[in-house]
Design an enzyme around this catalytic site. Sequence first.
Site, PDB file in Angstrom:
ATOM      1  NE  ARG A 110      19.298  73.324  61.041  1.00  0.00           N
ATOM      2  CZ  ARG A 110      19.753  74.395  61.676  1.00  0.00           C
ATOM      3  NH1 ARG A 110      21.003  74.439  62.071  1.00  0.00           N
ATOM      4  NH2 ARG A 110      18.956  75.412  61.944  1.00  0.00           N
ATOM      5  CB  SER A 149      25.970  84.278  61.899  1.00  0.00           C
ATOM      6  OG  SER A 149      25.958  84.603  63.274  1.00  0.00           O
ATOM      7  NE  ARG A 178      28.917  74.832  60.093  1.00  0.00           N
ATOM      8  CZ  ARG A 178      28.492  76.088  60.199  1.00  0.00           C
ATOM      9  NH1 ARG A 178      27.242  76.339  60.564  1.00  0.00           N
ATOM     10  NH2 ARG A 178      29.311  77.096  59.948  1.00  0.00           N
ATOM     11  NE  ARG A 188      21.072  77.989  56.458  1.00  0.00           N
ATOM     12  CZ  ARG A 188      20.727  78.012  57.737  1.00  0.00           C
ATOM     13  NH1 ARG A 188      20.294  79.137  58.276  1.00  0.00           N
ATOM     14  NH2 ARG A 188      20.808  76.921  58.472  1.00  0.00           N
ATOM     15  CD  GLU A 209      22.242  82.018  61.067  1.00  0.00           C
ATOM     16  OE1 GLU A 209      23.452  81.859  60.825  1.00  0.00           O
ATOM     17  OE2 GLU A 209      21.628  81.408  61.965  1.00  0.00           O
TER      18      GLU A 209
END
Length: 426
Positions: free
Chosen positions: A276, A351, A261, A390, A348
């Site tokens: 991230r 999701s 990403r 994560r 988070e």
Amino acid sequence: MHDIRLIRDDPETFDAALAKRGFEPTSSAIVALDAKRRAVATEMQAAQGRRNEASKAIGQAMGAGNSATAEALKAEVAQLKTRLPELEEQDRALGTELDALLASIPNLPADDVPVGSDEAENVEVSRWGEPRTFDFAPKEHADIGPALGMDFETGAAISGARFTFLKGGMARLHRAIAQFMFDRQTGENGYLECAPPLLVRSESLYGTGQLPKFSEDNFRTTDDRWLIPTAEVSLTNAVREQILDEGVFPLRMTALTPCFRSEAGAAGKDTRGFIRQHQFEKVELVSICRPEEAQAEHDHMVASAEGVLQALDLPYRKVLLCTGDMGFGARKTFDLEVWLPGQGAYREISSISWCGDFQARRMDARYRPEGEKKTAFVHTLNGSGLAVGRTLVAVLENYQQADGSVTIPPILRPYMGGMETLQPLA
């Protein structure tokens, strides 16, 4: 993608649902464009019919010796041959414009999704586990990680910001977490193990909703392919342009893949540490099902992700996202947020979204209900089970010790060759 018939038949309801997501009413523009396209299509069909009819009549007129009528008919056919390409081009242009407009509109929220503008208005549903009480001040993973093999400097030197080089026991722990999660999803939760392509065509990203709106968030190759931002793209598109047999449902698939990403929309967010990254690994869960199975599949997918956190004994909370915080293609989303003692916050880690038939319409993925002649669109769901990086962060922070070492969660020790602690590198 949305059903144009529903917009045409009930524009007020469509606009009201969009308003919950903070979007201006668009039904009038859609209906007007659709009416114009349908009028052109009607004229085109009538012109094609008249051309065929007049062409047959020419031969009949000539056979009857009526040359004047034959010449008039020839002139009419010539005019229609000129007009038809113009109508066909108008039809294509209007169809493209209508598709582009529909493709720019997000999915409509389910009725039980709370209305809100951003993450501050998400609703906490439940919590699991008690955060550990430390007899020292817990540190963030970015502070304890480097001594254990989480090398941010080398990653940045090789590739730039948001890349990390894992070494030694840290790299092995990362691999152990990934394999444990993947084994659990395939062995206990009924997901089919898949190894999908990491490079996909534009049509695939369009099918799951990343294109055209979010092109800047993805990496594009020189041969016009894209690196996947998530295995959701590859797995969901495995059923594109197909009519599935009901016997395959629910079709549950999982993949452990690298993801890529650009983080174009995350400037300034989580620039420090491993939260991230431009490149990361994730165990993705995807389910393809009939509409009546979707709620049960959503519950199953959430439970499958929760089970990983519980097995690792990581405290977390489940949150129902409000309309303003949901993803573009989602109809309803639950986030799982893991407790990070170093940050003193829940973050988070998964999701899990039910997309309804939104993606299926874009992919043209259907099934034929038993006893029915017509086909129907499938429903799609996707979620993380979990994000590997994560999860590594959560393990480091929750299992850290005062001497800088990290206790290996018992469930992971078989994957670590029996190792019980992660020690600083010599």
